[in-house]
Design an enzyme around this catalytic site. Structure first.
Site, PDB file in Angstrom:
ATOM      1  N   HIS A   1      61.570  50.417  76.364  1.00 33.61           N
ATOM      2  CA  HIS A   1      60.218  50.329  76.921  1.00 33.61           C
ATOM      3  C   HIS A   1      59.339  49.572  75.940  1.00 33.61           C
ATOM      4  O   HIS A   1      59.783  49.190  74.855  1.00 33.61           O
ATOM      5  CB  HIS A   1      59.653  51.718  77.227  1.00 33.61           C
ATOM      6  CG  HIS A   1      59.475  52.598  76.024  1.00 33.61           C
ATOM      7  ND1 HIS A   1      60.522  53.062  75.261  1.00 33.61           N
ATOM      8  CD2 HIS A   1      58.340  53.124  75.447  1.00 33.61           C
ATOM      9  CE1 HIS A   1      60.068  53.821  74.280  1.00 33.61           C
ATOM     10  NE2 HIS A   1      58.741  53.871  74.363  1.00 33.61           N
TER      11      HIS A   1
ATOM     12  N   ASP B   1      56.615  50.959  68.753  1.00 34.75           N
ATOM     13  CA  ASP B   1      57.653  51.439  67.833  1.00 34.75           C
ATOM     14  C   ASP B   1      59.061  51.123  68.325  1.00 34.75           C
ATOM     15  O   ASP B   1      60.037  51.393  67.631  1.00 34.75           O
ATOM     16  CB  ASP B   1      57.501  52.942  67.568  1.00 34.75           C
ATOM     17  CG  ASP B   1      57.516  53.792  68.820  1.00 34.75           C
ATOM     18  OD1 ASP B   1      57.117  53.293  69.885  1.00 34.75           O
ATOM     19  OD2 ASP B   1      57.922  54.975  68.733  1.00 34.75           O
TER      20      ASP B   1
ATOM     21  N   HIS C   1      58.929  58.683  81.145  1.00 29.36           N
ATOM     22  CA  HIS C   1      58.065  58.548  79.978  1.00 29.36           C
ATOM     23  C   HIS C   1      56.678  58.125  80.446  1.00 29.36           C
ATOM     24  O   HIS C   1      56.419  57.980  81.645  1.00 29.36           O
ATOM     25  CB  HIS C   1      58.672  57.542  79.002  1.00 29.36           C
ATOM     26  CG  HIS C   1      58.009  57.520  77.657  1.00 29.36           C
ATOM     27  ND1 HIS C   1      57.654  58.655  76.982  1.00 29.36           N
ATOM     28  CD2 HIS C   1      57.634  56.471  76.852  1.00 29.36           C
ATOM     29  CE1 HIS C   1      57.093  58.327  75.828  1.00 29.36           C
ATOM     30  NE2 HIS C   1      57.059  57.018  75.738  1.00 29.36           N
TER      31      HIS C   1
END
Length: 304
Positions: free
Chosen positions: A61, A65, A139
Site C-alpha cells: 500500500h 513506511d 487497512h
C-alpha cells in the site's frame, strides 16, 4: 528451493535497531521484494544479496513506511548496471505514485513495467521465477497481501516417453528445454510428466485487520510472515482503530490457515520488547517466532 529474508521488522518509522518491514525472495539467483520504506537499502546492503537481479517489487500500500525508499533503490539498481525491465506491482493508483517519485529519479537505464491490481485480476502473476498471488486486506487505505509460490513439476515418466517412441537420447533435452522434435513431430514436457508435486510458498501480510480471506489465501503456506503491530491483547481497540493486528490475531490466522511457520513483524515503535508477548502467540500457534532484521530461511521441496 526458495530463499526468504525479512529485511526489517518495524512499522511507522525506522529506528536505530529496527528497519522498516520489507521482504526479499530469491529463486535461482533472481530476486523480488515486497515493500521498500525509508532506509531499506541499508539493510539490503548488509544482507549482501546485491541489487541488480531484482526483477519485481511488490508494494502492499502507499503509506510512506512501505514505499518512501523506492526512488533511491531504483537509482541504486540502475547504478548496479541493470538494463532489463523491472516490474512494480501495487494497488490502483500505482502509476500516479510512481510518476511523482520519478521526478527525483527521472533517468533510469532500465524500463519500469507497472501492474495495478484489482479484484478481477487473476492469480498468479508470473514474472521471471516468481508466481505471485495477491489478496485485498483491511487497512486504512487499499492494501494487498502477497503470496509467492514455487511450483514443482511432476516426475519424468519413462514409460510415457517409451510409449511415445522417444529415444532415450532425447529425454534429457526434453526435460531441460520443455520441447523436442522427433521424426517431424513436436513433443512437449507435459506429455511425459506425472502429476505436479508439492511446491513451496511464502505468504506476506502487513497493515491489516485479520480477515477470513487470508485463511484460504495463506492455506498450507510454508512460511507466513504477518504483522503483529501490538503484542498486548489489551491493545485490541487500538488495533481495530488503526486497522492493525495483535500477536494473538496473527497467530490465529496462521493456525487456521494450516501454515507451517509464522514470523511476526511490523512492530509498533512503542513495542520495545516484543519478546515479552511472544508466548501469547505461541500459545495459539506454537511454531511462531519474532521477526529479526535479515532473518533468513531456505524453503526446500518436501522429501518424497
Amino acid at each position: 528451493m526458495m530463499d526468504v529474508c525479512l529485511l526489517g521488522t518495524g512499522g511507522m518509522m525506522p529506528m536505530p535497531s529496527r528497519f522498516l518491514t520489507s521482504m526479499m525472495v530469491r529463486i535461482n539467483g533472481r530476486m523480488m521484494m515486497v515493500d521498500c520504506g525509508e532506509g531499506t537499502q541499508v539493510t539490503m546492503k548488509m544482507l549482501g544479496w546485491g541489487f541488480k537481479s531484482i526483477d519485481v517489487i511488490c508494494i502492499t500500500h502507499f503509506h510512506a513506511d512501505h514505499i518512501s525508499g523506492l526512488p533511491g533503490l531504483l537509482l541504486t539498481i540502475g547504478n548496479s548496471g541493470r538494463e532489463e525491465p523491472l516490474t512494480i506491482i501495487g494497488p490502483q493508483g500505482l502509476g500516479y505514485i510512481i510518476e511523482g517519485m520519478r521526478r527525483i529519479c527521472p533517468e533510469l537505464p532500465f524500463p519500469l513495467e507497472l501492474i495495478e491490481l484489482n479484484r478481477e485480476m487473476k492469480n498468479p502473476i508470473v514474472i521471471s521465477e516468481f508466481h505471485i498471488s495477491h489478496c485485498p486486506v483491511d487497512h486504512m487505505v487499499k492494501c494487498y497481501a502477497y503470496r509467492v509460490d514455487l511450483p514443482r513439476i511432476g516426475k519424468f515418466d519413462t514409460q510415457k516417453a517409451t510409449d511415445l517412441g522417444l529415444p532415450r537420447s532425447l529425454w534429457g533435452h526434453l526435460q531441460k528445454v520443455g520441447s523436442v522434435e522427433h521424426e517431424g513431430k513436436e513433443y512437449t514436457s507435459d506429455m511425459v510428466l506425472g502429476d505436479a508435486r508439492q511446491g513451496v510458498a511464502v505468504t506476506y501480510c502487513t497493515d491489516s485487520r485479520p480477515v477470513d480471506k487470508l485463511i484460504s489465501f495463506a492455506k498450507n503456506t510454508d512460511l507466513f510472515i504477518c504483522e503483529g503491530m501490538y503484542g498486548d491483547d489489551a491493545k485490541k481497540n487500538k488495533a481495530k482503530e488503526n486497522k492493525h493486528m495483535l500477536f494473538s490475531e496473527a497467530a490465529t490466522l496462521a493456525q487456521r490457515s494450516g501454515a507451517k511457520e509464522l514470523w511476526l513483524t511490523h512492530f509498533s515503535p512503542a513495542l520495545s520488547e516484543p519478546e515479552e508477548f511472544l508466548p501469547v502467540a505461541q500459545k495459539i500457534f506454537e511454531n511462531t517466532r519474532l521477526g529479526e532484521e535479515r532473518l533468513t530461511k531456505t524453503l526446500v521441496f518436501p522429501k518424497e
